[in-house]
Design a protein around this motif. Structure first.
Motif, PDB file in Angstrom:
ATOM      1  N   TRP A  12     -15.884   9.546  19.267  1.00 39.16           N
ATOM      2  CA  TRP A  12     -14.704   8.711  19.179  1.00 39.16           C
ATOM      3  C   TRP A  12     -14.916   7.398  19.932  1.00 39.16           C
ATOM      4  O   TRP A  12     -15.423   7.384  21.051  1.00 39.16           O
ATOM      5  CB  TRP A  12     -13.502   9.427  19.777  1.00 39.16           C
ATOM      6  N   THR A  13     -14.497   6.303  19.324  1.00 47.42           N
ATOM      7  CA  THR A  13     -14.491   5.024  20.027  1.00 47.42           C
ATOM      8  C   THR A  13     -13.206   4.902  20.835  1.00 47.42           C
ATOM      9  O   THR A  13     -12.238   5.654  20.635  1.00 47.42           O
ATOM     10  CB  THR A  13     -14.576   3.853  19.042  1.00 47.42           C
ATOM     11  N   GLY A  14     -13.198   3.943  21.736  1.00 45.20           N
ATOM     12  CA  GLY A  14     -11.986   3.718  22.519  1.00 45.20           C
ATOM     13  C   GLY A  14     -10.804   3.344  21.650  1.00 45.20           C
ATOM     14  O   GLY A  14      -9.672   3.802  21.885  1.00 45.20           O
ATOM     15  N   ALA A  15     -11.057   2.507  20.633  1.00 54.13           N
ATOM     16  CA  ALA A  15      -9.972   2.099  19.740  1.00 54.13           C
ATOM     17  C   ALA A  15      -9.445   3.280  18.947  1.00 54.13           C
ATOM     18  O   ALA A  15      -8.231   3.400  18.720  1.00 54.13           O
ATOM     19  CB  ALA A  15     -10.467   1.004  18.792  1.00 54.13           C
ATOM     20  N   GLU A  16     -10.340   4.168  18.517  1.00 54.11           N
ATOM     21  CA  GLU A  16      -9.899   5.356  17.780  1.00 54.11           C
ATOM     22  C   GLU A  16      -9.051   6.259  18.664  1.00 54.11           C
ATOM     23  O   GLU A  16      -8.024   6.793  18.221  1.00 54.11           O
ATOM     24  CB  GLU A  16     -11.113   6.113  17.252  1.00 54.11           C
ATOM     25  N   ARG A  17      -9.467   6.433  19.902  1.00 51.92           N
ATOM     26  CA  ARG A  17      -8.685   7.285  20.815  1.00 51.92           C
ATOM     27  C   ARG A  17      -7.311   6.674  21.085  1.00 51.92           C
ATOM     28  O   ARG A  17      -6.312   7.398  21.189  1.00 51.92           O
ATOM     29  CB  ARG A  17      -9.448   7.499  22.117  1.00 51.92           C
ATOM     30  N   GLU A  18      -7.258   5.368  21.202  1.00 53.89           N
ATOM     31  CA  GLU A  18      -5.960   4.715  21.427  1.00 53.89           C
ATOM     32  C   GLU A  18      -5.037   4.949  20.244  1.00 53.89           C
ATOM     33  O   GLU A  18      -3.856   5.279  20.421  1.00 53.89           O
ATOM     34  CB  GLU A  18      -6.182   3.221  21.657  1.00 53.89           C
ATOM     35  N   ARG A  19      -5.557   4.784  19.035  1.00 49.57           N
ATOM     36  CA  ARG A  19      -4.730   5.004  17.852  1.00 49.57           C
ATOM     37  C   ARG A  19      -4.349   6.480  17.719  1.00 49.57           C
ATOM     38  O   ARG A  19      -3.229   6.809  17.303  1.00 49.57           O
ATOM     39  CB  ARG A  19      -5.471   4.541  16.601  1.00 49.57           C
ATOM     40  N   ALA A  20      -5.270   7.373  18.036  1.00 49.44           N
ATOM     41  CA  ALA A  20      -4.958   8.803  17.950  1.00 49.44           C
ATOM     42  C   ALA A  20      -3.825   9.175  18.901  1.00 49.44           C
ATOM     43  O   ALA A  20      -2.930   9.959  18.550  1.00 49.44           O
ATOM     44  CB  ALA A  20      -6.205   9.630  18.254  1.00 49.44           C
ATOM     45  N   GLY A  21      -3.857   8.619  20.106  1.00 53.01           N
ATOM     46  CA  GLY A  21      -2.773   8.884  21.046  1.00 53.01           C
ATOM     47  C   GLY A  21      -1.440   8.391  20.528  1.00 53.01           C
ATOM     48  O   GLY A  21      -0.406   9.056  20.695  1.00 53.01           O
ATOM     49  N   HIS A  22      -1.461   7.221  19.898  1.00 54.00           N
ATOM     50  CA  HIS A  22      -0.228   6.680  19.318  1.00 54.00           C
ATOM     51  C   HIS A  22       0.275   7.577  18.189  1.00 54.00           C
ATOM     52  O   HIS A  22       1.474   7.912  18.126  1.00 54.00           O
ATOM     53  CB  HIS A  22      -0.490   5.271  18.798  1.00 54.00           C
ATOM     54  N   ASN A  23      -0.613   7.983  17.293  1.00 58.97           N
ATOM     55  CA  ASN A  23      -0.200   8.769  16.126  1.00 58.97           C
ATOM     56  C   ASN A  23       0.176  10.200  16.484  1.00 58.97           C
ATOM     57  O   ASN A  23       0.934  10.844  15.738  1.00 58.97           O
ATOM     58  CB  ASN A  23      -1.322   8.765  15.084  1.00 58.97           C
ATOM     59  N   ALA A  24      -0.336  10.695  17.597  1.00 61.81           N
ATOM     60  CA  ALA A  24      -0.004  12.066  18.009  1.00 61.81           C
ATOM     61  C   ALA A  24       1.479  12.213  18.330  1.00 61.81           C
ATOM     62  O   ALA A  24       2.013  13.327  18.293  1.00 61.81           O
ATOM     63  CB  ALA A  24      -0.859  12.467  19.217  1.00 61.81           C
ATOM     64  N   ARG A  25       2.166  11.117  18.613  1.00 59.21           N
ATOM     65  CA  ARG A  25       3.599  11.191  18.923  1.00 59.21           C
ATOM     66  C   ARG A  25       4.412  11.706  17.753  1.00 59.21           C
ATOM     67  O   ARG A  25       5.496  12.264  17.944  1.00 59.21           O
ATOM     68  CB  ARG A  25       4.124   9.817  19.323  1.00 59.21           C
ATOM     69  N   ALA A  26       3.901  11.506  16.544  1.00 56.50           N
ATOM     70  CA  ALA A  26       4.649  11.902  15.348  1.00 56.50           C
ATOM     71  C   ALA A  26       3.995  13.083  14.635  1.00 56.50           C
ATOM     72  O   ALA A  26       4.277  13.324  13.465  1.00 56.50           O
ATOM     73  CB  ALA A  26       4.771  10.721  14.393  1.00 56.50           C
ATOM     74  N   LEU A  27       3.140  13.825  15.336  1.00 54.53           N
ATOM     75  CA  LEU A  27       2.474  14.994  14.753  1.00 54.53           C
ATOM     76  C   LEU A  27       2.813  16.223  15.587  1.00 54.53           C
ATOM     77  O   LEU A  27       2.634  16.227  16.805  1.00 54.53           O
ATOM     78  CB  LEU A  27       0.960  14.778  14.735  1.00 54.53           C
ATOM     79  N   LEU A  28       3.303  17.254  14.919  1.00 53.88           N
ATOM     80  CA  LEU A  28       3.661  18.491  15.596  1.00 53.88           C
ATOM     81  C   LEU A  28       2.714  19.592  15.121  1.00 53.88           C
ATOM     82  O   LEU A  28       2.686  19.922  13.933  1.00 53.88           O
ATOM     83  CB  LEU A  28       5.114  18.862  15.276  1.00 53.88           C
ATOM     84  N   THR A  29       1.912  20.128  16.035  1.00 57.53           N
ATOM     85  CA  THR A  29       0.950  21.166  15.683  1.00 57.53           C
ATOM     86  C   THR A  29       1.153  22.389  16.570  1.00 57.53           C
ATOM     87  O   THR A  29       1.703  22.301  17.670  1.00 57.53           O
ATOM     88  CB  THR A  29      -0.494  20.671  15.846  1.00 57.53           C
ATOM     89  N   GLY A  30       0.679  23.546  16.068  1.00 57.98           N
ATOM     90  CA  GLY A  30       0.730  24.744  16.884  1.00 57.98           C
ATOM     91  C   GLY A  30       0.958  25.990  16.068  1.00 57.98           C
ATOM     92  O   GLY A  30       0.858  25.991  14.836  1.00 57.98           O
ATOM     93  N   THR A  31       1.273  27.069  16.759  1.00 63.72           N
ATOM     94  CA  THR A  31       1.612  28.325  16.111  1.00 63.72           C
ATOM     95  C   THR A  31       2.997  28.212  15.473  1.00 63.72           C
ATOM     96  O   THR A  31       3.759  27.285  15.783  1.00 63.72           O
ATOM     97  CB  THR A  31       1.615  29.471  17.134  1.00 63.72           C
ATOM     98  N   PRO A  32       3.345  29.149  14.585  1.00 63.12           N
ATOM     99  CA  PRO A  32       4.649  29.037  13.917  1.00 63.12           C
ATOM    100  C   PRO A  32       5.830  28.934  14.881  1.00 63.12           C
ATOM    101  O   PRO A  32       6.736  28.125  14.667  1.00 63.12           O
ATOM    102  CB  PRO A  32       4.702  30.319  13.076  1.00 63.12           C
ATOM    103  N   GLU A  33       5.823  29.735  15.919  1.00 60.56           N
ATOM    104  CA  GLU A  33       6.954  29.728  16.841  1.00 60.56           C
ATOM    105  C   GLU A  33       7.070  28.395  17.577  1.00 60.56           C
ATOM    106  O   GLU A  33       8.170  27.860  17.764  1.00 60.56           O
ATOM    107  CB  GLU A  33       6.820  30.874  17.848  1.00 60.56           C
ATOM    108  N   ARG A  34       5.922  27.857  17.982  1.00 66.57           N
ATOM    109  CA  ARG A  34       5.949  26.576  18.698  1.00 66.57           C
ATOM    110  C   ARG A  34       6.409  25.455  17.780  1.00 66.57           C
ATOM    111  O   ARG A  34       7.222  24.610  18.174  1.00 66.57           O
ATOM    112  CB  ARG A  34       4.563  26.264  19.253  1.00 66.57           C
TER     113      ARG A  34
END
Length: 317
Positions: free
Chosen positions: A241-263
């Protein structure tokens, strides 16, 4: 609060696959969620992108209607600035006549100059409302305005359409946009609003995290100008990962919900309660269609939406 689950499918093209593979996966997923008790299935419109295969939502809608029994099926959405309003109105009038009470017409403002968009929406509504002499018993399909801000919400309130807010585009604006929509008379009916969310559900947190990383890699690179097919797990594991990719990933993670069904259910319930909606339109990206289908299946099971196959689904649009 009872939550209705729906699907937004952008027909993602997997790395190493073809657009035909993506469209086949869309058809297979629609058949699956039809049996799982999902309420509606929307297909998107994209052009000139190696990431997405869905360039003609009206064609996909017709195909999916013919291969499912219970689902409402529609566009999420037709890019109205690309067309004269009469054309999508005529197409969806035919679809609604052939499949009564199962068709949605979702429209978006992207795809061209937006200055005429309010006028185009009004014109489209007028065409849908014309007497349909060729179609006895025809009822116009409900129109959903799809947006990621308050301008679209205000227009939906003014014109009396349904409104779906794209939480995965602008998570911070959803509450305000939906409050704006509720100012209009249509907004008083909770069935006329929905929240589109991006989730990935898996049997374990580790599996969900890996699938989420693949999405964030794809999305961050797309933001940086690298429009590519969706990466598989192997590429995600070895990617530096580049620094720019990590920055964008952190931004986009705000609108992504992942996990087990209960979570994931706990997170989705909180979103639905905060935004005052009873319907969540779920968008899931994975390289392997089996992982995507599993995600929707697990979500249906944790919400208890699984119903008998073949039972007609009617009611709120």
């Amino acid at each position: 609060m009872s939550i209705r689950l729906s699907v937004l499918d952008q027909s993602p093209i997997p790395a190493g696959g073809t657009p035909a593979d993506a469209l086949t996966a869309t058809l297979d997923l629609a058949r699956t969620v039809d049996r799982l008790g999902y309420h509606r299935y929307w297909v998107a419109e994209h052009h000139g992108s190696p990431s997405f295969a869905g360039t003609a939502p009206e064609v996909l809608v017709a195909t999916l209607l013919a291969h499912t029994q219970r689902l409402r099926v529609g566009s999420g959405g037709v890019l109205l600035p690309r067309y004269e309003p009469a054309k999508p109105a005529e197409v969806f009038r035919v679809l609604a006549a052939l499949h009564p009470d199962r068709v949605d017409l979702g429209i978006g403002r992207a795809g061209g100059p937006a200055d005429r968009f309010p006028q185009q929406v009004a014109e489209l509504l007028g065409h849908l409302g014309d007497p349909a002499q060729d179609y006895p018993g025809y009822v116009p399909p409900p129109v959903w305005l799809l947006g990621a801000g308050t301008r679209s919400a205000a227009l939906a309130a003014e014109l009396g359409t349904h409104f779906a807010f794209a939480h995965f585009f602008n998570p911070g604006l959803g509450v305000g946009a939906l409050d704006t929509f509720r100012v209009g008379p249509a907004g008083a009916d909770r069935t006329r609003a929905a929240l589109a969310v991006r989730t990935i559900v898996a049997d374990t947190e580790a599996d969900a995290s890996e699938l989420g990383s693949a999405y964030l890699l794809w999305r961050s690179r797309k933001d940086l100008g690298f429009d590519e097919p969706f990466p598989d797990r192997a590429r995600t594991r070895t990617h530096r990962w580049t620094g720019a990719e990590r920055e964008r990933a952190g931004h986009n993670a705000r609108a992504l919900l992942t996990g087990t069904p209960e979570r994931v259910r706990a997170g989705l319930d909180e979103l639905a309660d905060r935004h005052g909606v009873d319907e969540l339109v779920v968008n899931t990206f994975t390289h392997d269609p089996a992982d995507r289908e599993r995600s929707y299946r697990l979500l249906a099971e944790v919400y208890g939406t699984v119903e008998a196959a073949g039972t007609p689904l009617r009611g709120a649009a």
